[in-house]
Design a protein around this motif. Structure first.
Motif, PDB file in Angstrom:
ATOM      1  N   ARG A  14       0.850  -1.186   0.000  1.00  0.00           N
ATOM      2  CA  ARG A  14       0.000   0.000   0.000  1.00  0.00           C
ATOM      3  C   ARG A  14       0.885   1.235   0.000  1.00  0.00           C
ATOM      4  NH1 ARG A  14      -4.794  -0.298   4.164  1.00  0.00           N
ATOM      5  NH2 ARG A  14      -4.605   1.879   3.651  1.00  0.00           N
ATOM      6  N   ASP A  16      -0.082   4.265   0.676  1.00  0.00           N
ATOM      7  CA  ASP A  16      -0.489   5.267   1.650  1.00  0.00           C
ATOM      8  C   ASP A  16       0.024   4.958   3.052  1.00  0.00           C
ATOM      9  OD1 ASP A  16      -2.088   3.029   1.949  1.00  0.00           O
ATOM     10  OD2 ASP A  16      -3.868   4.177   2.512  1.00  0.00           O
ATOM     11  N   ARG A  17       0.757   3.870   3.228  1.00  0.00           N
ATOM     12  CA  ARG A  17       1.277   3.484   4.533  1.00  0.00           C
ATOM     13  C   ARG A  17       2.775   3.777   4.588  1.00  0.00           C
ATOM     14  NH1 ARG A  17       0.151  -2.459   6.107  1.00  0.00           N
ATOM     15  NH2 ARG A  17      -1.832  -1.796   5.279  1.00  0.00           N
ATOM     16  N   ASP A  18       3.236   4.456   5.641  1.00  0.00           N
ATOM     17  CA  ASP A  18       4.653   4.786   5.815  1.00  0.00           C
ATOM     18  C   ASP A  18       5.386   3.545   6.326  1.00  0.00           C
ATOM     19  OD1 ASP A  18       7.113   5.930   6.230  1.00  0.00           O
ATOM     20  OD2 ASP A  18       6.476   7.213   7.886  1.00  0.00           O
ATOM     21  N   PRO A  19       6.386   3.042   5.595  1.00  0.00           N
ATOM     22  CA  PRO A  19       7.088   1.832   6.031  1.00  0.00           C
ATOM     23  C   PRO A  19       8.110   2.090   7.137  1.00  0.00           C
ATOM     24  CG  PRO A  19       8.037   2.634   4.003  1.00  0.00           C
ATOM     25  CD  PRO A  19       6.845   3.512   4.294  1.00  0.00           C
ATOM     26  N   THR A  22       7.634   0.364  10.650  1.00  0.00           N
ATOM     27  CA  THR A  22       7.856  -1.078  10.576  1.00  0.00           C
ATOM     28  C   THR A  22       9.340  -1.392  10.522  1.00  0.00           C
ATOM     29  OG1 THR A  22       5.768  -1.334   9.405  1.00  0.00           O
ATOM     30  CG2 THR A  22       7.326  -3.167   9.260  1.00  0.00           C
TER      31      THR A  22
END
Length: 136
Positions: A14, A16-19, A22
């Protein structure tokens, strides 16, 4: 006729998700701190004597340049030795460029590249990659 092999379905990550969160959770905080990682600037400033990331330092007394693996002397000091025709280690560094005279203009503790490039190598690289301007 043989059956077709099963194909695994892969979904795209995705966008729109900041990695970053994680990735940060997977990293060893103690190692990063010891290695010289600055989380705010995302710049690694490893030291020469770091057991994993370090490098050999020139054997000439006041020289802190990276030594070659042959003879333990940096290219500048080696050139100075060749110019004198001596096999003795010089008393002072053979480095003649302006690196290390002043600190990086953005306020970090690393030495600048030169008067024309007043950033440390890490910030100079960031400037080249991002195209950011430098105030200093």
């Amino acid at each position: 006729m043989s059956a077709m092999p099963a194909v695994a379905m892969v979904t795209a990550p995705r966008r729109d998700r900041d990695p970053l969160p994680t990735l940060e959770a997977l990293l060893d905080k103690g190692f990063l701190a010891d290695a010289g990682w600055d989380l705010d600037t995302r710049v690694l400033s490893a030291r020469a004597d770091h057991p994993t990331l370090g490098w050999p330092v020139c054997r000439v007394g006041d020289c802190d340049a990276q030594a070659s693996t042959i003879g333990g002397i940096c290219p500048s000091c080696s050139k100075a030795m060749s110019a004198t025709g001596s096999y003795e280690l010089p008393a002072t560094s053979g480095r003649t460029f302006t690196s290390g005279i002043e600190l990086c203009v953005v306020g970090c503790p690393r030495p600048w590249e030169s008067r024309r490039r007043p950033l440390c190598s890490a910030h100079e690289h960031q400037r080249q990659v991002t195209g950011a301007t430098v105030e200093g």
